[in-house]
Structure formats: structure tokens, C-alpha cells
Design a protein around this motif. Structure first.
Motif, short mmCIF file in Angstrom:
data_model
loop_
_atom_site.label_atom_id
_atom_site.label_comp_id
_atom_site.label_asym_id
_atom_site.label_seq_id
_atom_site.Cartn_x
_atom_site.Cartn_y
_atom_site.Cartn_z
N ASP A 160 26.41 3.85 -5.30
CA ASP A 160 26.40 5.05 -4.50
C ASP A 160 25.11 4.87 -3.30
N GLY A 161 25.08 3.72 -2.92
CA GLY A 161 24.24 3.58 -1.54
C GLY A 161 23.07 2.31 -1.80
N VAL A 162 21.83 2.76 -1.77
CA VAL A 162 20.99 1.66 -1.69
C VAL A 162 19.86 2.20 -2.50
N GLU A 163 19.06 1.17 -3.06
CA GLU A 163 17.92 1.57 -3.92
C GLU A 163 16.80 0.40 -3.64
N VAL A 164 15.49 0.87 -3.83
CA VAL A 164 14.41 -0.05 -3.41
C VAL A 164 14.12 -0.74 -4.90
N ASP A 165 13.93 -1.97 -4.81
CA ASP A 165 13.38 -2.82 -5.74
C ASP A 165 11.73 -2.95 -5.45
N TYR A 166 10.93 -2.07 -6.18
CA TYR A 166 9.58 -2.26 -6.02
C TYR A 166 8.91 -3.47 -6.68
N ASP A 167 9.52 -4.36 -7.35
CA ASP A 167 9.11 -5.76 -7.77
C ASP A 167 8.65 -6.44 -6.48
N TYR A 168 9.38 -6.20 -5.37
CA TYR A 168 9.25 -7.34 -4.50
C TYR A 168 8.99 -6.69 -2.90
N CYS A 169 9.25 -5.30 -2.88
CA CYS A 169 8.73 -4.60 -1.86
C CYS A 169 7.45 -4.56 -1.37
N THR B 173 0.93 -1.22 -0.09
CA THR B 173 -0.09 -0.01 0.05
C THR B 173 0.89 1.18 0.01
N PHE B 174 1.78 1.22 0.89
CA PHE B 174 3.05 2.39 1.03
C PHE B 174 4.14 2.03 0.38
N ARG B 175 5.05 2.81 -0.23
CA ARG B 175 6.35 2.57 -0.95
C ARG B 175 7.37 3.55 -0.20
N PRO B 176 8.33 2.75 0.15
CA PRO B 176 9.63 3.61 0.81
C PRO B 176 10.17 4.36 -0.52
N VAL B 177 10.66 5.64 -0.08
CA VAL B 177 11.25 6.58 -1.05
C VAL B 177 12.64 6.99 -0.25
N ILE B 178 13.81 6.71 -0.81
CA ILE B 178 14.97 7.20 -0.23
C ILE B 178 15.46 8.64 -0.47
N ASN B 179 15.81 9.47 0.27
CA ASN B 179 16.31 10.69 -0.06
C ASN B 179 17.99 10.44 0.09
N LYS B 180 18.52 10.36 -1.47
CA LYS B 180 19.79 10.02 -1.30
C LYS B 180 20.88 11.02 -1.00
N GLU B 181 20.31 12.46 -0.62
CA GLU B 181 21.14 13.23 0.12
C GLU B 181 21.17 13.16 1.52
N LYS B 182 20.35 12.79 2.06
CA LYS B 182 20.35 12.47 3.73
C LYS B 182 20.80 11.05 3.99
N CYS B 183 20.90 9.98 2.91
CA CYS B 183 21.20 8.67 3.29
C CYS B 183 22.98 8.66 3.59
N VAL B 184 23.39 8.00 4.73
CA VAL B 184 24.63 7.76 5.21
C VAL B 184 25.29 6.40 4.72
N TRP C 48 19.09 -2.30 4.23
CA TRP C 48 19.50 -3.36 3.36
C TRP C 48 19.69 -4.80 4.43
N PHE C 49 20.16 -4.62 5.53
CA PHE C 49 20.18 -5.69 6.29
C PHE C 49 18.96 -6.13 6.78
N TYR C 50 18.08 -5.02 7.08
CA TYR C 50 16.86 -5.48 7.90
C TYR C 50 15.71 -5.90 6.82
N CYS C 51 15.76 -5.39 5.60
CA CYS C 51 14.65 -5.75 4.62
C CYS C 51 14.41 -7.28 4.70
N PRO C 52 13.03 -7.67 5.04
CA PRO C 52 12.60 -8.91 5.23
C PRO C 52 12.53 -9.71 3.73
N ASP C 53 12.45 -8.49 2.69
CA ASP C 53 12.00 -9.32 1.41
C ASP C 53 13.01 -9.15 0.39
#
Lengths: 300, 280
Positions: free
Chosen positions: B252-261, B222-233, B239-244
Motif C-alpha cells: 500500500d505504498g512505501v515504508e521506512v526501514d529505520y535499520d538503514y535510514c 539524528t532525524f527520522r522521516p515519518v510518512i503520512n500514509k493519508e497524504k502519500c500519493v 523510494w527512487f531517491y533514497c541513497p540508502d
């Protein structure tokens, strides 16, 4: 020591599995496979992980995977290990991943036998504190006061009337090479223990708390938060027992248990008296864990 | 499932007989599931699944794209769909009477979670006229009350009422094509010994180890996560906690794969610098 940054990119427990959103055991399965990698054989008895990790003919595991019956985890992994040894494959890790019901209740005789024979296997109990797969029935690992479908909340009784069975201590009593407790909310501690289990030979038992949003009745985004509170309130102690020496890995902040209980719908009905009883239990548990640790030479 | 039970219970209050039961698959919370309800003035002896319904209630409009929801629907039947679209913007296998309500928005407003079952019951009452709103209120209280408490059951009644008032009835477009459900059905001599599954590429897709990657669980969300690359440290906790395994490490960091989220929100809740927000 391995940290999150050292974990490989590849998942040997793939995306596309059908666990509930926010599933704690799904996080654990992914992390276990990141640490152990390709040279691994996995066994699971009946549990959520079996069902969401594969529906014939589909599987999320990318390594050889076995499933037999509910009570057989320890004996099956022992058999697989011995067969591999016979084939000259000493480089393969054989891991049984069972739930708390499949370990503390149904699988305990096979577990005790395999531990006593010091079989060269890794037994991981993912503890979500009830039979979640069949729809939330109480197990002996369900905590005091928790609602489940078999410990319903009524006028006479409300929730489970017994305290949680302490399986790690039963395993310490078997004097196996390695026993550890962990929680998915403490990544570095968890990784260190998985890595250690990978290195040690002989029987290794890990019990890892993996909160279940569906069965514990909390919103799916709180899985890690709930696990962290379980440890910081003292409901769950992080320790390890290695070759006769026990160490406590994390000193809890001893936050009042209420903070942990109020996040979860399964404890919503608890009376003030119940909360006090759980607080007393936590105090006693921490003191006895500490005493045990002193007795096994790892704490001052 | 609760909705089907509440509907059957509501039917009793209006002098009908009612039977409800779910279809249990191996899926978990959030995955598409089926539940059935029969309502009749006579006693109901038929306990099978329903293949030719008078009414189909679709709790999630993403299913309209994936499943032929009008399959078996009687000619004069009605499909009640949770969607923010207008009835004539909905496209099914054939033209049919449809009722549309934005139950997700209602549920979020009234209940604070995107659980739409009670709102959809309100839409059912409006669209079919079989059950009165009075009976529905009692039905929801009967079934939801003991489960989630009287206060929250009352809010579900409110959601049903709100949906009742905003249900839009019309006719949908037809002509949408659906592929028949495909299954791997090997011959006896193709089946491996002991039912072991090797990794195989079949003409209906992968089977065996690792084959779940073809099961795109992103539709549960229902909701999707959006990553703010500028804030990301780049701490990699998400990445570790994502159950899926839906958060991918990239250069350059992390990205969401909306196929599985599945949209659980753990990443947003755990991000130490609040670089992830959940949006609808």
C-alpha cells in the motif's frame, strides 16, 4: 519506456553501505543496479564508491565486482568483456563506474583507447566535480570558482581559476555508438538513458551529475534540489549522442546561476564579477551545445 | 576532528602543549569516528593513538549502546557524554565519573544543525577544569574561524558556553557487558585466490558480495522521516531517491526501514505532497 514504477524491488547495490547521508553517487549506484540487474559485472577504480560500497571483506554489490588501479577502468572492463565473450557469455553487461577524477584526469588515456577500439562496454562517469574520496581536491571536472582543498580561498586567488573540462564532447569526438549526459535529479531521463545504454552494443559513455553534499558544502537533504538547479540554470546540459545524431533532452529554464551557486558553500566566496563570468560561461555553453546538436542533425 | 584540534589549540592559549589528530577509517560523514588530543605542560613526543585516556568525549549517546566507550579509561578518568539523560541513568562497563550535556539540543538551538563538537568542548572545559572557557573561545576561533567563517565560529563559541553552563557531573552505573569486536580472520587455505571474496556465511556474519546488509547504518541518524500514509500519493520518488535503500515499496505504498535510514532528509525535501516530515 521504463519509469520509476517499473523498477524491480530488489537492490543489487544493498543498504548498509557507508556513504555520507544524502550521497548523490549512492543514489546513482542503486539506480544503475536496478536497471541492469543480476547479469552485470561492475568495475570501479579508486573513488568514493569503491570505499563506501565495500571494505574488505564486506561488499554492498550483489554482483561480481572488480577493482584494480585508478587509471585502468576502461581497459579492465574491456578485458572482462573480451573474456566473457570468449566464454560465450554475451548476455552479461560489463560496466565501469569511475568518478570525475578517475575519468577526466587519471583514466582518460585508457578511456580514449577503449572508445577508439569500440569495446563492447559501458563506461559511467559519476560526476561529483572533485576528488571527494581523498578529501575534496580539484579535478579537471571541478567548475570555475569552486573551493576545494587544492583551490583554497585566499587573498590572491579564490577557488578554481579554470572552467570544467567537457568530457562528453571528447567522447563524441571518438564517434562511439552512444554518449549521454544525465543527472540523478531527472529520474525519467536518467532511466531512459540507462535503458538505452543497456540495449546498444559497442562503447557507451554516460556522464551523470551526482551532487556531493560533503564536498559541495550543502545540507544533505538538498542533493536532488541542487542537481535539478544545475540543469535548470544551464550549468549542466542533458543530451545524448546516438549513432551520429545528437539530441538535447531537456531545455533548461535558464534560471540565473546565482540560484544554483548560493545553495553551495563551495561557491560562498564568489564575487559579483565571478558570478557574471559563470553566467557568461553558461550562456556560451548552452549556445555551443545547441550548435553542436544542430551540426549533428538532432535539433532545428 | 575539528573539536580535537580546537581543544589542542585552546591548550596552547592556557600555556600547555597540545597535539591532536584523527583516526581515519573508511567511513564517511556521519559515521562514528575517532580523534585524539594530548595536553601536557611538557613537550609532547608521543604521537600514537591513545589507549588509556584520562578523558573520553562521546559526541553521540547512541555510541554508548554500541561501543564500550569506557574501554581503557583510567580509574580516575571521566567520560563526557552527549545525552539527554542524567549521569546516574547512563550505564557503562564500570562505574565511572561522567559528565552529561544535551549537546544535540544545544547545537540545534544555537547552530541549527546537530553538529555537537563545539558544545562538547564546553562540557569538557566544565567537567575537567583543565582548559579555561577563555582559552576555549580562542581555540574554537583559531580552528573553526578559517574553515567556516568568523560568524559561524562565534555561534560555535556560544554553543560551547551554553554547554559549559548546563553540564551535569555525577557517577554512572556500571556492569554493562560488551561483546569483543568480531572479525573474519580466515586461514591461508580458506582465503580465495586473488583475495576475491565469495559470498560466505561465517560464524561472525556474512562476508563477500551483498554482505554490507549486516551493517546497520540507522545509528548515524539524528532525524527520522515519518510518512503520512493519508497524504502519500505513491509516486515512489522517495523510494527512487533514497541513497540508502531505506525506503521500501510495500503493497500500500512505501515504508521506512529505520535499520538503514541515515536521516539525510532527501525524501522529505523531495516529496511533492509533503507527506514526509523529519522528526527527532
Amino acid at each position: 519506456m521504463m519509469t520509476i514504477k517499473d523498477l524491480p524491488l530488489e537492490d543489487y547495490f544493498t543498504s548498509g553501505h557507508t556513504a555520507c547521508p544524502g550521497c548523490g553517487p549512492a543514489i546513482l549506484a542503486k539506480v544503475i543496479m536496478k536497471v541492469f540487474g543480476k547479469n552485470t559485472v561492475i568495475y570501479t577504480p579508486a573513488n568514493c564508491l569503491l570505499v563506501f560500497g565495500g571494505t574488505y571483506p564486506y561488499l554492498a554489490w550483489k554482483v561480481p565486482y572488480h577493482h584494480v588501479a585508478f587509471e585502468n577502468t576502461a581497459v579492465c572492463i574491456a578485458g572482462i568483456r573480451r573474456a566473457l565473450k570468449r566464454m560465450g557469455r554475451d548476455d552479461v553487461h560489463v560496466i565501469g563506474i569511475a568518478g570525475d577524477g578517475g575519468t577526466a584526469d587519471i583514466g582518460i588515456q585508457a578511456l580514449s583507447g577503449a572508445a577508439e577500439r569500440n569495446e563492447d562496454v559501458i563506461y559511467i562517469m559519476y560526476d561529483n566535480e572533485a576528488y571527494m574520496n581523498t578529501g575534496i581536491q580539484r579535478s579537471s571536472s571541478t567548475p570555475y570558482g569552486a573551493w576545494t582543498t587544492t583551490t583554497p580561498v585566499g587573498k590572491v586567488r579564490a577557488g578554481k581559476t579554470e572552467f570544467k573540462k567537457d568530457v562528453p564532447r571528447i567522447m563524441i569526438a571518438h564517434n562511439v555508438p552512444y554518449v549521454a549526459t544525465a543527472c540523478i535529479s531527472f529520474p525519467n531521463d536518467l532511466l531512459a538513458k540507462l535503458e538505452k545504454a543497456k540495449r546498444i552494443r559497442g562503447f557507451r559513455y554516460l556522464q551523470i551529475l551526482a551532487p556531493c553534499p560533503t564536498g559541495w558544502r550543502f545540507p544533505p537533504e538538498k542533493t536532488i534540489e541542487v542537481g535539478r538547479l544545475a540543469v535548470e540554470t544551464g550549468m549542466w546540459t542533458l543530451y545524448e549522442y546516438e549513432n551520429g545524431v545528437m539530441r538535447i533532452n531537456h531545455k533548461p529554464k535558464m534560471i540565473p546561476v546565482e540560484e544554483y551557486l548560493k545553495l553551495q558553500g563551495r561557491f560562498r566566496h564568489l564575487s559579483e564579477e565571478d558570478v557574471k563570468r559563470i553566467q557568461d560561461y553558461v550562456k556560451r555553453k548552452w549556445e555551443s551545445d545547441l550548435a553542436l546538436c544542430r551540426a549533428y542533425g538532432g535539433c532545428e | 576532528m575539528l573539536a580535537a584540534q580546537a581543544l589542542a589549540s585552546a591548550a596552547f592559549h592556557d600555556g600547555y602543549y597540545g597535539v591532536a589528530f584523527p583516526f581515519f577509517g573508511a567511513e564517511r560523514r556521519g559515521a562514528p569516528v575517532l580523534a585524539f588530543a594530548r595536553i601536557d605542560r611538557e613537550k609532547i613526543y608521543q604521537k600514537t593513538q591513545i589507549y588509556e585516556p584520562d578523558c573520553v568525549v562521546v559526541l553521540d549517546d547512541k555510541l554508548v549502546d554500541l561501543v564500550n566507550v569506557a574501554e581503557g579509561l583510567k580509574q580516575d578518568g571521566i567520560a563526557i557524554i552527549n545525552s539527554s539523560k542524567k549521569p546516574d541513568e547512563i550505564e557503562l562497563e564500570r562505574e565511572a565519573k561522567v559528565a552529561v550535556v544535551d549537546a544535540t539540543t544545544i547545537a540545534l538551538e544555537v547552530l541549527g544543525t546537530p553538529i555537537t563538537n563545539s558544545a562538547m568542548l564546553g562540557a569538557f572545559a566544565k567537567a575537567t577544569g583543565i582548559i579555561s572557557m577563555d582559552a576555549l573561545e580562542k581555540g574554537i576561533m583559531d580552528i573553526f574561524g578559517p574553515r567556516i567563517g568568523v560568524e559561524r565560529a562565534k555561534r560555535n563559541i556560544e554553543a560551547a558556553k551554553k554547554a559549559y553552563e548546563s553540564t551535569d557531573i555525577g557517577v554512572c552505573k556500571g556492569g554493562r557487558m560488551f561483546e569483543k569486536g568480531k572479525k573474519w580472520l580466515p586461514n591461508w587455505d580458506e582465503l580465495p585466490i586473488g583475495l576475491a571474496t565469495r559470498a560466505l556465511k561465517t560464524d561472525v556474519g556474512l562476508v563477500g558480495i551483498g554482505s554490507f546488509v549486516e551493517n546497520k547504518t540507522g545509528t548515524w541518524r539524528t532525524f527520522r522521516p515519518v510518512i503520512n500514509k493519508e497524504k502519500c500519493v505513491n509516486c515512489l520518488l522517495c523510494w527512487f531517491y533514497c541513497p540508502d535503500g531505506a525506503i521500501k515499496r510495500v503493497s500500500d505504498g512505501v515504508e521506512v526501514d529505520y535499520d538503514y535510514c541515515k536521516g539525510c532528509g532527501i525524501c522529505a525535501n523531495e516529496c511533492p505532497v509533503k507527506a514526509i516530515t523529519m522528526v527527532r
